[in-house]
Design a protein around this motif. Sequence first.
Motif, PDB file in Angstrom:
ATOM      1  N   ASP A 160      31.530 -47.047 -78.463  1.00 43.36           N
ATOM      2  CA  ASP A 160      30.477 -46.419 -77.642  1.00 43.36           C
ATOM      3  C   ASP A 160      30.899 -46.367 -76.175  1.00 43.36           C
ATOM      4  N   ASP A 161      30.519 -45.291 -75.489  1.00 45.73           N
ATOM      5  CA  ASP A 161      30.743 -45.161 -74.048  1.00 45.73           C
ATOM      6  C   ASP A 161      29.417 -45.429 -73.346  1.00 45.73           C
TER       7      ASP A 161
ATOM      8  N   SER B 147      27.790 -42.748 -70.878  1.00 44.53           N
ATOM      9  CA  SER B 147      27.371 -41.411 -71.277  1.00 44.53           C
ATOM     10  C   SER B 147      25.849 -41.346 -71.372  1.00 44.53           C
ATOM     11  N   ASP B 148      25.308 -40.147 -71.233  1.00 45.89           N
ATOM     12  CA  ASP B 148      23.861 -39.989 -71.150  1.00 45.89           C
ATOM     13  C   ASP B 148      23.132 -40.408 -72.427  1.00 45.89           C
TER      14      ASP B 148
ATOM     15  N   SER C 193      24.301 -42.616 -74.792  1.00 44.59           N
ATOM     16  CA  SER C 193      25.063 -43.724 -75.371  1.00 44.59           C
ATOM     17  C   SER C 193      24.162 -44.679 -76.143  1.00 44.59           C
TER      18      SER C 193
END
Length: 633
Positions: A111-112, A115-116, A118
């Motif tokens: 997972d990042d 990021s919007d 995530s």
Amino acid sequence: MRLLQVHTRQLEEFNGQPAPPYAILSHTWQKHEITFRDISNPDHTSYEQYTKIDGCCRQAAKDGLDYVWIDTCCIDKSSSAELSEGINSMFRWYRQSRICYIYLSDVSADDDPFSDDSEFRNSRWFRRGWTLQELLAPMELIFFDSLWNELNIGRINRSLEPNRAQNLQAAFTHQEHYLNRLGLLYLLSEITNIPRIALDSGDFSQFCAAARLAWAADRETTRVEDRAYSLLGLLEVNMPLLYGEGNKAFTRLQEEVIKSRDDDSLLAWGYRLTPKTQPRLHADPVLAQSPSDFKHCHSFQKLQTEETSPDVPLTTTHSAMTNIGMQMAIPLRPIDSKNRVFIAILRCLIPGTFDHRNHLVLPLVRTKGGDKNHYSRAPGSPPFLIRREKLFSLINNSKLLFTLSRVPALWKLFITKPTSTPIYLRESTPMPPLSTTWRLSKRKECETIGLHIEEVISAGYEIISFYPPWITRRMDYGNCLDLRLGSSVPAKFILIFSRPGETENGRLSFAICISPKARRMTRVKHRSALEFLMEQSRGLEVDMNHHGIQHENLELGEEDSGGHVRRIHSIWFDYMFGDVRVKCKVKESSKGASNGEQEDNKPKGESYVISTLAEQEAAKSWGTGSSDSPTLK
């Protein structure tokens, strides 16, 4: 206090003696957690949730610690006394830990977090009530995914030990994992709505009680009482646990705060809050019903001394809850004496509002059947910000004093001098005005105006605020309100309607303004009708004594992502023989507005008004050059 030995996996007690260095686990509960009774069962290592305990112990051993504290198994929850002691001590235990492992069971290794959409941003951990103190109390925080891999987002370290940073730098290979990584602070602040300074330092002493409660506004607990109990350490109070008392637990929590310190920010609940239902037509309770009532108070800071608060000095007596109501001394001044409406000036500093140049005020009204020092919150009028000069002008009704109000000495002398006699703030029926007839009305029997709002309510709008507080609902009509005016001064009725919409602030709002000689609809950004009235302080001169059908029209537009108007809300009201009927029709718009020039010049992301020539002329009487709405400062 019990701790789990990471090597033997056995519980050890430390009562009356200092606990050894330990790590502490923060997580969200799942089904079949390993409890205090389970840990003594030799078969507990085969349980599904044992992997959480095993991962925590392995990580602590890797960090050179011999003990961990885990809430599932270190407290005997079958003992009410031990449970009460544990909950009252939990914030302190998290604060005294060497390191806190935040285990996110719903975040995968790939997972990042930035990021919007995530998994990190949407983790259940950020929505649970108990994890708020686990975010703010520990001196060091490390985030782990579901496989006990440290997330590549850095660490938060709040320790003040001089050699702490050097020890950490030697212990970890990659420098990007150290200390307070700026990106992590921004990310956590964006997710939790907690100011970065509180997340970075762990010192939130400058934030008032309303701000701390706001941080829990969007969090949930399994038991309703735990919404209050999970905030004990954050608010620095202690109280016994009474499971089964329901929402009374949150009331008791606020009462404990009132006992422990001078903090009138608890009265700021409802600030900028859009009610889920229509506002009550009778007095609101003195204290809030849940942390959600403080949702927009997350940055409020408290003012404690004359040096930090030259505009609003301290009260002269303590505050306390009595059998009558909340007893307190607070700067209190009348703004509408004929309607018995007053405003209390709260001692809150809101960053970004030019500090002391704006004040947070709470409208109050004298209660029916009480003494002169008995007040209640004015129905339909939540707390709001007002410019100091405007407040001074309205109270003193003098242009000269309006100018002199810029002098702090005069402000302290005329405005914020505390009342010498304590007032009682209670939940009671407001005292009605002296008279209920229209001033100079040609129809003396017309003491009320009926406001029919069933059609606009059906269109998704709701009343979020109204003024004055003398509005009643007709018993035979669920969505018909009776408006009554005092005859001593030419007063006005202001009602603000709002609904969700595709605009810059996410809502479409408009105000209806009615007075004996005025009627008006306009787009607004205010959430308080009294705030709107105080900022405008003037109305239209349209004679409503001439009965018959009189029509007023307003159109609000919503945009799509391309900036084109996709939906138009046509709102109008008719006035005829003492009744005002508000109507609304929503229609889809073709791509591109019919008035292309108006669309191109319009600020992007805002709702707009398609105004007629009559609307433009009417707008000028508000003292504005704009054709769509009055100037809102």
